[in-house]
Design a protein around this motif. Structure first.
Motif, PDB file in Angstrom:
ATOM      1  N   LYS A 106     -57.413  50.294 109.335  1.00 59.01           N
ATOM      2  CA  LYS A 106     -57.064  51.654 109.722  1.00 59.01           C
ATOM      3  C   LYS A 106     -56.392  52.396 108.564  1.00 59.01           C
ATOM      4  CE  LYS A 106     -56.530  50.942 114.733  1.00 59.01           C
ATOM      5  NZ  LYS A 106     -57.338  52.090 115.188  1.00 59.01           N
ATOM      6  N   ILE A 107     -55.524  51.714 107.838  1.00 55.20           N
ATOM      7  CA  ILE A 107     -54.826  52.325 106.706  1.00 55.20           C
ATOM      8  C   ILE A 107     -55.830  52.771 105.648  1.00 55.20           C
ATOM      9  CG2 ILE A 107     -53.265  51.818 104.780  1.00 55.20           C
ATOM     10  CD1 ILE A 107     -51.743  49.962 106.820  1.00 55.20           C
ATOM     11  N   ARG A 108     -56.815  51.945 105.375  1.00 56.67           N
ATOM     12  CA  ARG A 108     -57.848  52.308 104.398  1.00 56.67           C
ATOM     13  C   ARG A 108     -58.684  53.485 104.878  1.00 56.67           C
ATOM     14  NH1 ARG A 108     -58.138  46.723 103.546  1.00 56.67           N
ATOM     15  NH2 ARG A 108     -59.702  46.507 105.190  1.00 56.67           N
ATOM     16  N   ARG A 109     -59.141  53.403 106.126  1.00 59.93           N
ATOM     17  CA  ARG A 109     -60.042  54.440 106.634  1.00 59.93           C
ATOM     18  C   ARG A 109     -59.372  55.799 106.732  1.00 59.93           C
ATOM     19  NH1 ARG A 109     -61.589  50.117 109.892  1.00 59.93           N
ATOM     20  NH2 ARG A 109     -60.320  50.833 111.651  1.00 59.93           N
ATOM     21  N   ARG A 110     -58.061  55.808 106.989  1.00 61.11           N
ATOM     22  CA  ARG A 110     -57.348  57.071 107.142  1.00 61.11           C
ATOM     23  C   ARG A 110     -56.809  57.623 105.828  1.00 61.11           C
ATOM     24  NH1 ARG A 110     -58.628  59.672 111.830  1.00 61.11           N
ATOM     25  NH2 ARG A 110     -58.634  58.197 113.581  1.00 61.11           N
ATOM     26  N   GLY A 111     -57.070  56.945 104.730  1.00 66.37           N
ATOM     27  CA  GLY A 111     -56.622  57.437 103.429  1.00 66.37           C
ATOM     28  C   GLY A 111     -55.117  57.556 103.304  1.00 66.37           C
ATOM     29  N   VAL A 112     -54.392  56.542 103.788  1.00 65.86           N
ATOM     30  CA  VAL A 112     -52.926  56.582 103.764  1.00 65.86           C
ATOM     31  C   VAL A 112     -52.416  56.676 102.331  1.00 65.86           C
ATOM     32  CG1 VAL A 112     -50.863  55.200 104.213  1.00 65.86           C
ATOM     33  CG2 VAL A 112     -52.626  55.431 105.979  1.00 65.86           C
ATOM     34  N   THR A 113     -51.495  57.594 102.110  1.00 62.51           N
ATOM     35  CA  THR A 113     -50.891  57.766 100.785  1.00 62.51           C
ATOM     36  C   THR A 113     -49.470  57.241 100.706  1.00 62.51           C
ATOM     37  OG1 THR A 113     -50.169  60.005 101.382  1.00 62.51           O
ATOM     38  CG2 THR A 113     -52.311  59.797 100.293  1.00 62.51           C
TER      39      THR A 113
ATOM     40  N   HIS B 276     -43.367  50.246 100.146  1.00 62.84           N
ATOM     41  CA  HIS B 276     -42.736  51.558 100.308  1.00 62.84           C
ATOM     42  C   HIS B 276     -43.261  52.436  99.181  1.00 62.84           C
ATOM     43  CE1 HIS B 276     -40.168  54.640 101.560  1.00 62.84           C
ATOM     44  NE2 HIS B 276     -39.053  54.302 100.935  1.00 62.84           N
ATOM     45  N   GLY B 277     -44.430  53.016  99.357  1.00 58.89           N
ATOM     46  CA  GLY B 277     -44.993  53.820  98.287  1.00 58.89           C
ATOM     47  C   GLY B 277     -46.383  54.297  98.612  1.00 58.89           C
ATOM     48  N   ARG B 278     -47.263  54.317  97.607  1.00 59.28           N
ATOM     49  CA  ARG B 278     -48.605  54.858  97.771  1.00 59.28           C
ATOM     50  C   ARG B 278     -49.629  53.734  97.823  1.00 59.28           C
ATOM     51  NH1 ARG B 278     -48.946  60.171  96.557  1.00 59.28           N
ATOM     52  NH2 ARG B 278     -51.121  60.030  95.943  1.00 59.28           N
ATOM     53  N   PHE B 279     -50.707  54.001  98.574  1.00 61.66           N
ATOM     54  CA  PHE B 279     -51.806  53.047  98.599  1.00 61.66           C
ATOM     55  C   PHE B 279     -52.861  53.504  97.613  1.00 61.66           C
ATOM     56  CE2 PHE B 279     -54.914  50.156  99.581  1.00 61.66           C
ATOM     57  CZ  PHE B 279     -56.063  50.726 100.086  1.00 61.66           C
ATOM     58  N   GLU B 280     -53.348  52.586  96.811  1.00 62.20           N
ATOM     59  CA  GLU B 280     -54.384  52.923  95.853  1.00 62.20           C
ATOM     60  C   GLU B 280     -55.624  52.085  96.112  1.00 62.20           C
ATOM     61  OE1 GLU B 280     -52.981  52.654  91.901  1.00 62.20           O
ATOM     62  OE2 GLU B 280     -51.366  54.114  92.189  1.00 62.20           O
ATOM     63  N   THR B 281     -56.800  52.713  95.971  1.00 65.62           N
ATOM     64  CA  THR B 281     -58.069  52.021  96.092  1.00 65.62           C
ATOM     65  C   THR B 281     -58.692  51.970  94.701  1.00 65.62           C
ATOM     66  OG1 THR B 281     -58.333  52.944  98.292  1.00 65.62           O
ATOM     67  CG2 THR B 281     -60.288  52.010  97.271  1.00 65.62           C
ATOM     68  N   ASN B 282     -58.989  50.772  94.241  1.00 61.69           N
ATOM     69  CA  ASN B 282     -59.545  50.590  92.903  1.00 61.69           C
ATOM     70  C   ASN B 282     -58.675  51.249  91.834  1.00 61.69           C
ATOM     71  OD1 ASN B 282     -61.774  49.254  93.984  1.00 61.69           O
ATOM     72  ND2 ASN B 282     -62.835  51.190  94.393  1.00 61.69           N
ATOM     73  N   GLY B 283     -57.363  51.205  92.062  1.00 53.69           N
ATOM     74  CA  GLY B 283     -56.435  51.698  91.058  1.00 53.69           C
ATOM     75  C   GLY B 283     -56.241  53.194  91.041  1.00 53.69           C
ATOM     76  N   ARG B 284     -56.930  53.936  91.937  1.00 57.02           N
ATOM     77  CA  ARG B 284     -56.820  55.392  91.934  1.00 57.02           C
ATOM     78  C   ARG B 284     -56.232  55.878  93.247  1.00 57.02           C
ATOM     79  NH1 ARG B 284     -62.614  57.525  90.887  1.00 57.02           N
ATOM     80  NH2 ARG B 284     -61.507  59.491  91.229  1.00 57.02           N
ATOM     81  N   PRO B 285     -55.204  56.736  93.223  1.00 53.87           N
ATOM     82  CA  PRO B 285     -54.645  57.237  94.468  1.00 53.87           C
ATOM     83  C   PRO B 285     -55.652  58.103  95.212  1.00 53.87           C
ATOM     84  CG  PRO B 285     -53.428  58.094  92.556  1.00 53.87           C
ATOM     85  CD  PRO B 285     -54.527  57.251  92.030  1.00 53.87           C
ATOM     86  N   GLU B 286     -55.577  58.087  96.528  1.00 50.83           N
ATOM     87  CA  GLU B 286     -56.419  58.949  97.345  1.00 50.83           C
ATOM     88  C   GLU B 286     -56.098  60.414  97.015  1.00 50.83           C
ATOM     89  OE1 GLU B 286     -58.838  58.124  99.444  1.00 50.83           O
ATOM     90  OE2 GLU B 286     -58.566  56.017  98.975  1.00 50.83           O
TER      91      GLU B 286
END
Length: 362
Positions: free
Chosen positions: A85-92, A7-17
Motif C-alpha cells: 500500500k505504501i508503494r502504490r500510494r506514493g508515500v513520501t 522517519h523520513g521519505r520513501f524512495e523507489t530506485n533511489g529517486r523520491p516520488e
C-alpha cells in the motif's frame, strides 16, 4: 526493493516520488498492525488508504520472552500488505513504530532486521512516554479546551498507557480542532505505563468463560498497578475540582460504545467522539463479562478475534473508572497513528513558515 525509512521519505530506485506529500503512519502493537495513509487538507488530513489486522505479535511473550515464529509470520504477512500500500500510494513521509511487545522481546532486534530485509519497512521502537504523547496528540481534536486537564489512556495488548496533561491555550477555545494539533501537545503532568494489556491479562486469567471472582481479581490487579501513579500525581484532586476530562483510545472503549449503541456492524462515524457515562461503562462491562465465549464471538461489535480479549479490556477500563471517577469519558477511534500523522504534518508546516513568523506556541 526500495527501503522505507523509519522517519523520513520513501524512495523507489533511489529517486523520491514526484507527487505532493503523502503521509503514512504504521503502528505495530502487541495485538494489532495498523496503517494510515493520508494527505493534508485545510482542516486536517484526508485518509486515502488504511489497513488493520490482528496479528498478536506478542502472543505467549510472557511465557518465553521471545516473539514466536508463528507470531512473526503473521506479522510479516500483514507488513507485506502495508508495504504494498505504501508503494502504490506514493508515500513520501513515513514513520513506522513498534510498541510493548517489541520493547520486551529478547529477539526483537533479529525480528526488526527480518522486517527490514523482507518488507523494506524500518520499524522504530518507541518508549512508553512517546507512545502516550503521540496518542494524546492524535486525540487532541476531541478534547474540550474549556477543561484544563485531560487524562488520556490507551489500553493495548501488552501494556496500558495513561497520561495526564495540562492543555495548552490552543490560541483560544475557538481554535479549530486541527490547529490544536499544530501546537505542542500540552504540558505533561505525568505519564505511567503498566505492563498489563488485554493479551497479558487474558493469558493470566483466561479469556473464555470468566467468573465474577476472576473479573474482580483482574480489576484489582490493574488498580494496584495504577496506584503509584495516583499517589505521585494526585489526579483525584483534579476530579474533585471538576477540572479533569477523560478520553480513551483503544479497541476496548470502541467496542463498548458499539455494544451500547446496539450496532449491527461497527461504524466508526457513530463511535468516534461519542461519550459513555460511567454507569453505562459498568453496565456494559458486566454484560460482556457475563456473556458466554460463544455469544461474544457472535456479537457484531466483538467478533471472533476479540472474544477472548474484550473482558480483560473491560476490567482494565473499570479499574480506571474506579480510580478516577470523572463520571464520563469520551471515546476515540483514533490515537497513535493520527498522532504520528499530526507530528509529521506539523513538522512540514513549521518548515514551510519563514523564521520569526511561526506561532509563539511553537
Amino acid at each position: 526493493m526500495g527501503r522505507f525509512a523509519g522517519h523520513g521519505r520513501f524512495e523507489t530506485n533511489g529517486r523520491p516520488e514526484l507527487q505532493g506529500p503523502v503521509y503514512a503512519a504504521l503502528d505495530l502493537g502487541t495485538n494489532n498492525c495498523r496503517l494510515l495513509i493520508a494527505r493534508r487538507t485545510r482542516d486536517g488530513f484526508r485518509v486515502i488508504d488504511a489497513f488493520s489486522r490482528i496479528v498478536r505479535v506478542g502472543e505467549a511473550l510472557n511465557g518465553c520472552g521471545n516473539l514466536s515464529e508463528a507470531a512473526q509470520a503473521r506479522t510479516l504477512s500483514a507488513l507485506h500488505v502495508c508495504a504494498g500500500k505504501i508503494r502504490r500510494r506514493g508515500v513520501t513521509h513515513l514513520r513506522a513504530v513498534a510498541t510493548e511487545a517489541c520493547r520486551r522481546a529478547g529477539n526483537c532486534e533479529a525480528f526488526l532486521e527480518r522486517v527490514r530485509r523482507e518488507t523494506g519497512i524500518e520499524l522504530e521502537i518507541i518508549s512508553n512516554d512517546e507512545e502516550a504523547s503521540l496518542a494524546f496528540r492524535g486525540c487532541a481534536p476531541l478534547l474540550d479546551p474549556a477543561i484544563n486537564h485531560a487524562l488520556v489512556f490507551d489500553i493495548g495488548g501488552g501494556s496500558t498507557e495513561v497520561a495526564c496533561m495540562r492543555l495548552p491555550a490552543y490560541g483560544g477555545a475557538r481554535a479549530a480542532p486541527f490547529d490544536r494539533c499544530l501546537y505542542p501537545a500540552g504540558t505533561l503532568r505525568g505519564s505511567h505505563s503498566i505492563s498489563i494489556g488485554v493479551v497479558t491479562l487474558a493469558e493470566r486469567h483466561g479469556g473464555e468463560d470468566i467468573t465474577q471472582t476472576a473479573y474482580e481479581t483482574m480489576v484489582g490487579e490493574v488498580r494496584d498497578a495504577l496506584a503509584p501513579f495516583e499517589a505521585a500525581q494526585g489526579i483525584q484532586s483534579l476530579v474533585a475540582a471538576g477540572d479533569l476530562q477523560m478520553l480513551g483510545t483503544s479497541g476496548t472503549v470502541t467496542t463498548l460504545a458499539g455494544v451500547h449503541q446496539c450496532l449491527k456492524r461497527y461504524d466508526r462515524a457513530l463511535v468516534d467522539g461519542c461519550y459513555l457515562d460511567f454507569e453505562t461503562v459498568h453496565r456494559i462491562s458486566r454484560e460482556i463479562a457475563g456473556m458466554s465465549y460463544q455469544a461474544r464471538q457472535a456479537h457484531p461489535c466483538i467478533g471472533r478475534e476479540r472474544a477472548d480479549l474484550v473482558v480483560a479490556g473491560c476490567a482494565i477500563l473499570e479499574a480506571m473508572c474506579r480510580m478516577w471517577p470523572v463520571g464520563r469519558l469520551r471515546v476515540a477511534d483514533r490515537g497513535l497513528r493520527e498522532g504520528i500523522l499530526y507530528t509529521m504534518i506539523a513538522a512540514a508546516h513549521a518548515a514551510s513558515v519563514p523564521a520569526g513568523t511561526q506561532r509563539a506556541a511553537q
